[in-house]
Design a protein around this motif. Sequence first.
Motif, PDB file in Angstrom:
ATOM      1  N   GLN A  63       0.828  -1.215   0.000  1.00 32.78           N
ATOM      2  CA  GLN A  63       0.000   0.000   0.000  1.00 32.78           C
ATOM      3  C   GLN A  63       0.860   1.262   0.000  1.00 32.78           C
ATOM      4  OE1 GLN A  63      -2.637  -0.642   3.263  1.00 32.78           O
ATOM      5  NE2 GLN A  63      -4.106   0.869   2.507  1.00 32.78           N
ATOM      6  N   ALA A  64       1.985   1.179   0.723  1.00 35.36           N
ATOM      7  CA  ALA A  64       2.855   2.366   0.841  1.00 35.36           C
ATOM      8  C   ALA A  64       3.698   2.584  -0.418  1.00 35.36           C
ATOM      9  CB  ALA A  64       3.779   2.196   2.057  1.00 35.36           C
ATOM     10  N   PHE A  65       3.794   1.550  -1.269  1.00 33.82           N
ATOM     11  CA  PHE A  65       4.752   1.617  -2.378  1.00 33.82           C
ATOM     12  C   PHE A  65       4.491   2.736  -3.404  1.00 33.82           C
ATOM     13  CE2 PHE A  65       6.098   0.095  -6.665  1.00 33.82           C
ATOM     14  CZ  PHE A  65       7.451   0.394  -6.510  1.00 33.82           C
ATOM     15  N   PRO A  66       3.268   2.885  -3.935  1.00 36.70           N
ATOM     16  CA  PRO A  66       3.112   3.866  -5.028  1.00 36.70           C
ATOM     17  C   PRO A  66       3.554   5.275  -4.620  1.00 36.70           C
ATOM     18  CG  PRO A  66       1.165   2.468  -4.856  1.00 36.70           C
ATOM     19  CD  PRO A  66       2.022   2.167  -3.663  1.00 36.70           C
ATOM     20  N   ALA A  67       3.169   5.703  -3.419  1.00 38.00           N
ATOM     21  CA  ALA A  67       3.526   7.074  -3.006  1.00 38.00           C
ATOM     22  C   ALA A  67       5.029   7.182  -2.770  1.00 38.00           C
ATOM     23  CB  ALA A  67       2.766   7.449  -1.738  1.00 38.00           C
ATOM     24  N   TRP A  68       5.606   6.125  -2.171  1.00 35.14           N
ATOM     25  CA  TRP A  68       7.050   6.175  -1.889  1.00 35.14           C
ATOM     26  C   TRP A  68       7.869   6.137  -3.188  1.00 35.14           C
ATOM     27  CZ3 TRP A  68       9.833   8.156   1.608  1.00 35.14           C
ATOM     28  CH2 TRP A  68      11.175   7.817   1.750  1.00 35.14           C
ATOM     29  N   ARG A  69       7.393   5.335  -4.138  1.00 42.68           N
ATOM     30  CA  ARG A  69       8.066   5.247  -5.444  1.00 42.68           C
ATOM     31  C   ARG A  69       8.132   6.620  -6.100  1.00 42.68           C
ATOM     32  NH1 ARG A  69       6.766   5.201 -10.826  1.00 42.68           N
ATOM     33  NH2 ARG A  69       7.580   3.488 -12.109  1.00 42.68           N
ATOM     34  N   ARG A  75      13.873  14.021  -1.531  1.00 44.00           N
ATOM     35  CA  ARG A  75      13.047  14.015  -0.295  1.00 44.00           C
ATOM     36  C   ARG A  75      13.303  12.742   0.503  1.00 44.00           C
ATOM     37  NH1 ARG A  75       7.318  16.661  -1.973  1.00 44.00           N
ATOM     38  NH2 ARG A  75       8.283  18.502  -2.876  1.00 44.00           N
ATOM     39  N   ARG A  76      13.488  11.648  -0.200  1.00 43.88           N
ATOM     40  CA  ARG A  76      13.836  10.405   0.517  1.00 43.88           C
ATOM     41  C   ARG A  76      15.148  10.622   1.271  1.00 43.88           C
ATOM     42  NH1 ARG A  76      13.853   6.662  -4.605  1.00 43.88           N
ATOM     43  NH2 ARG A  76      11.804   7.126  -5.426  1.00 43.88           N
ATOM     44  N   ALA A  77      16.098  11.270   0.593  1.00 45.04           N
ATOM     45  CA  ALA A  77      17.413  11.487   1.214  1.00 45.04           C
ATOM     46  C   ALA A  77      17.292  12.379   2.451  1.00 45.04           C
ATOM     47  CB  ALA A  77      18.371  12.105   0.206  1.00 45.04           C
ATOM     48  N   ARG A  78      16.358  13.353   2.396  1.00 46.69           N
ATOM     49  CA  ARG A  78      16.205  14.243   3.551  1.00 46.69           C
ATOM     50  C   ARG A  78      15.761  13.444   4.785  1.00 46.69           C
ATOM     51  NH1 ARG A  78      12.518  18.698   1.532  1.00 46.69           N
ATOM     52  NH2 ARG A  78      13.765  18.569  -0.351  1.00 46.69           N
ATOM     53  N   ILE A  79      14.868  12.482   4.556  1.00 42.25           N
ATOM     54  CA  ILE A  79      14.418  11.624   5.678  1.00 42.25           C
ATOM     55  C   ILE A  79      15.585  10.766   6.174  1.00 42.25           C
ATOM     56  CG2 ILE A  79      12.852   9.736   6.296  1.00 42.25           C
ATOM     57  CD1 ILE A  79      10.860  10.935   4.235  1.00 42.25           C
ATOM     58  N   LEU A  80      16.389  10.283   5.219  1.00 37.39           N
ATOM     59  CA  LEU A  80      17.551   9.469   5.623  1.00 37.39           C
ATOM     60  C   LEU A  80      18.548  10.286   6.447  1.00 37.39           C
ATOM     61  CD1 LEU A  80      17.838   7.458   2.342  1.00 37.39           C
ATOM     62  CD2 LEU A  80      17.968   6.379   4.582  1.00 37.39           C
ATOM     63  N   PHE A  81      18.724  11.549   6.075  1.00 33.72           N
ATOM     64  CA  PHE A  81      19.623  12.423   6.864  1.00 33.72           C
ATOM     65  C   PHE A  81      19.106  12.555   8.309  1.00 33.72           C
ATOM     66  CE2 PHE A  81      21.483  14.380   2.911  1.00 33.72           C
ATOM     67  CZ  PHE A  81      22.805  14.202   3.267  1.00 33.72           C
ATOM     68  N   ARG A  82      17.774  12.801   8.419  1.00 30.36           N
ATOM     69  CA  ARG A  82      17.203  12.938   9.773  1.00 30.36           C
ATOM     70  C   ARG A  82      17.350  11.621  10.529  1.00 30.36           C
ATOM     71  NH1 ARG A  82      13.059  16.266   7.440  1.00 30.36           N
ATOM     72  NH2 ARG A  82      11.629  14.510   7.258  1.00 30.36           N
ATOM     73  N   TYR A  83      17.184  10.510   9.810  1.00 31.33           N
ATOM     74  CA  TYR A  83      17.292   9.180  10.420  1.00 31.33           C
ATOM     75  C   TYR A  83      18.706   8.974  10.974  1.00 31.33           C
ATOM     76  CZ  TYR A  83      16.869   4.044  10.727  1.00 31.33           C
ATOM     77  OH  TYR A  83      16.831   2.736  11.165  1.00 31.33           O
ATOM     78  N   LYS A  84      19.691   9.364  10.177  1.00 30.62           N
ATOM     79  CA  LYS A  84      21.088   9.206  10.603  1.00 30.62           C
ATOM     80  C   LYS A  84      21.334   9.971  11.911  1.00 30.62           C
ATOM     81  CE  LYS A  84      25.495  11.160   9.331  1.00 30.62           C
ATOM     82  NZ  LYS A  84      26.523  10.264   9.788  1.00 30.62           N
ATOM     83  N   GLY A 125      22.943   9.402  -0.554  1.00 34.94           N
ATOM     84  CA  GLY A 125      23.359   9.820  -1.898  1.00 34.94           C
ATOM     85  C   GLY A 125      22.378   9.391  -2.982  1.00 34.94           C
ATOM     86  N   ALA A 126      21.141   9.030  -2.607  1.00 32.01           N
ATOM     87  CA  ALA A 126      20.160   8.532  -3.591  1.00 32.01           C
ATOM     88  C   ALA A 126      20.014   9.441  -4.812  1.00 32.01           C
ATOM     89  CB  ALA A 126      18.809   8.299  -2.915  1.00 32.01           C
ATOM     90  N   PRO A 127      19.934  10.774  -4.651  1.00 23.16           N
ATOM     91  CA  PRO A 127      19.770  11.605  -5.852  1.00 23.16           C
ATOM     92  C   PRO A 127      20.918  11.412  -6.839  1.00 23.16           C
ATOM     93  CG  PRO A 127      19.364  12.888  -3.872  1.00 23.16           C
ATOM     94  CD  PRO A 127      19.903  11.566  -3.419  1.00 23.16           C
ATOM     95  N   GLU A 128      22.110  11.115  -6.336  1.00 14.96           N
ATOM     96  CA  GLU A 128      23.260  10.917  -7.206  1.00 14.96           C
ATOM     97  C   GLU A 128      23.204   9.543  -7.888  1.00 14.96           C
ATOM     98  OE1 GLU A 128      25.687  12.837  -8.248  1.00 14.96           O
ATOM     99  OE2 GLU A 128      26.917  11.235  -9.142  1.00 14.96           O
ATOM    100  N   PHE A 129      23.000   8.469  -7.055  1.00 18.95           N
ATOM    101  CA  PHE A 129      23.099   7.145  -7.683  1.00 18.95           C
ATOM    102  C   PHE A 129      21.840   6.739  -8.456  1.00 18.95           C
ATOM    103  CE2 PHE A 129      22.693   5.904  -3.028  1.00 18.95           C
ATOM    104  CZ  PHE A 129      21.400   5.420  -3.064  1.00 18.95           C
TER     105      PHE A 129
END
Length: 508
Positions: A63-69, A75-84, A125-129
Motif C-alpha cells: 500500500q505504501a509503495f506507489p507514493a514512496w516510489r 526528499r527520501r534522502a532528507r528523511i535518511l539524513f534525519r534518520y542518521k 546519496g540517492a539523488p546521485e546514484f
Amino acid sequence: MMTSQSAAGAGSDRIVGHFIGGEVITDDRRPLPVFNPATGETRCYVAMASSATVENAISSARQAFPAWRNTPPSRRARILFRYKTLLEEHADEIAALITGEHGKVLPDSMGEFLRGVEIVDYACGAPEFLKGEFSKNAGPDIDCWSEFQPLGVVAGITPFNFPAMVPMWMYPMAIACGNTFVLKPSEKDPSVPLLLARLFTEAGLPDGVFNVVNGDREAVDTLLADPRIEAISFVGSTAIAEHIYRTGTKNGKRVQALGGAKNHAVVMPDADIDHAVDALMGAAYGSCGERCMAISVAVCVGEETADAVVGKLAGSLKNLKVGAGTDAGNDMGPLVTGAHLKRVSAYVDLGVEEGAELVVDGRGLSVAGHEDGFFLGACLFDRVEPSMQICREEIFGPVLCVVRVDSLEQAMAIIDAHEYGNGACIFTRDGEAARFFTDNIRIGMVGVNVPLPVPVASHSFGGWKRSLFGDLYAYGPDSVRFYTHRKTITQRWPSDGVREGARFSFPS
Ligand code: NAD
C-alpha cells in the motif's frame, strides 16, 4: 493481538512484537524466550509471526509503495539524513541492546552499529546514484537514457550475529531506491531491529515503508511464497541461504543469499609476527568468533613461523579477559545461546578426537558472578589438517585452527579448495607475494595485513563459492542494481515535416 507504541509487558514478561504500518503489533502466538547470554536468564520473549501477520506486513508495504516510489529521491534522502541523526542520538541505547541480547562487548556493539550507520550515509546519496545515464543524439533526433526504477516490496532475512549492521546492509539502500521493505530479523536478538524501525518512522518515513516481522520458518516461507515480494536479501548460514536462493528464484524473485564462511589468514615467514598475532587475536576471538569474517584458520608458512605464531598466541590468550559484555575492560563476551555453546564445545571435543593439538582449552570456563552465562574460553588448535572436520566446517565460536604448510602456493591451494570463499588475508612484508595472493586467490574479500577486510559502504560486500548465492553483493553500488530495475528509453521527436518513410533494415 494487541497494539501499542512499545513492546508489551515489563521485565522478562515483555514481548517483542512486529512493526507493521508504523505500529508495534504484539502477536503473542508461540512466543520464544530471548536470553541475556551473560547470565543465561530470559530477558524477554519474541512473538513468532503467523502467515497472516506476515501477509499484513506485505499488504502494508504494498500500500505504501506507489507514493514512496513517486517521492523524489532528494526528499527520501532528507528523511535518511534525519534518520542518521536520530540513530546517532540513540547510539548508546542501541549498543546496550545489542550487548544485552547478543552478548558481544559494548565497544564491539558500537562498532557494528557505526558500520551500519555508514550505509545510511551512503544511502543519503540517492539523488546521485539514481540519476541514471543519458545519451543525447544517440541517433538523428534520438535521445536515449537509462533509469533505475524500484522493484516494489522487497524483503530482508537476517542472522543473529549483527542484529543492527546486517539489516542496515539492506533496508536503507532498498528504501532510498524507492522500494518498501519487510524485514525478518533473527529471533535470537530481535529488539534492535524493532527500535531501528521505530526511529525511521520518527525521522519522517511514511507508515508501511519499513516493516519488521519477527518469526521463524513460517514467516520466511510466507515471504518466499507471496508473489507480492519482488526480491529477497538473505544473510545467514549456507544451508538456509541455498534453500532461500533456490526457492525464491523458483518463485520468480530476485534473490541474493549470503551464507557461511571459514576465513583463512596466511602468515608468511617475513611477516611482522607481533602485528599478525595482535590481528589474529581480534579477528579470531572478537565477538566470540561469531562473525562471518572471523579468522578461524591461520595458515603458517614454515615451521618457525608456526612455532612463533602459536607461542605468541598462547601467551596473549593468557591475558584475554572473558566476561559480561557490559563490563568495561572485557575483550570477549559469551556465545549467543546455551544451544550454541553446546555446539561449539562439541567441535572442540571433536578436534581433540580428530588428533589436532589443543594448545589452549577454553572449555569449562566459569565467570564469577555469571556462572549460568553461555561462556566458552578461547580455544587454540595447532597441527590441524585441512581434511579435519574442525577445519572444513564453520564453527562460529572462539576456536582458531593453525595449519602448517611449506609454501604460499600450498597455503593458497588449501584456501582455494575450501567450500567457502568469503574472506582471506595475508600477513607479509613482501609486495610481490601480496600481489600474487590478491590476484589469484578464489575469495571475495581479501586483506593484506588487514585481518577483517570488510568493505566500506561505498564498495559492495560478498563472498565467492558457497558463501554467496546470487550475482550481486550486499550494499554499495551492487545494491542499487539489486534493488532496481534498469529501464532504457529511446525517444525521438522528429523535426516538423520530415518524413523518412518505412524502413525494413535494422536501425543502425
Ligand atoms: P541462520 O541461517 O540460522 O539464520 C538466519 C536467518 O534465517 C534467521 O532470520 C533465521 O530465523 C532464519 N532461518 C533459520 N532457519 C530457517 C529455516 N529452516 N527456514 C527458513 N528460515 C530460517 O544463521 P544464524 O545462526 O542466525 O547466523 C549465523 C550464520 O550467518 C553463520 O553461518 C554466518 O557465517 C552467517 N553470516 C554470514 C554473513 C555473510 O555476509 N556471508 C554475515 C553474517 C552472518
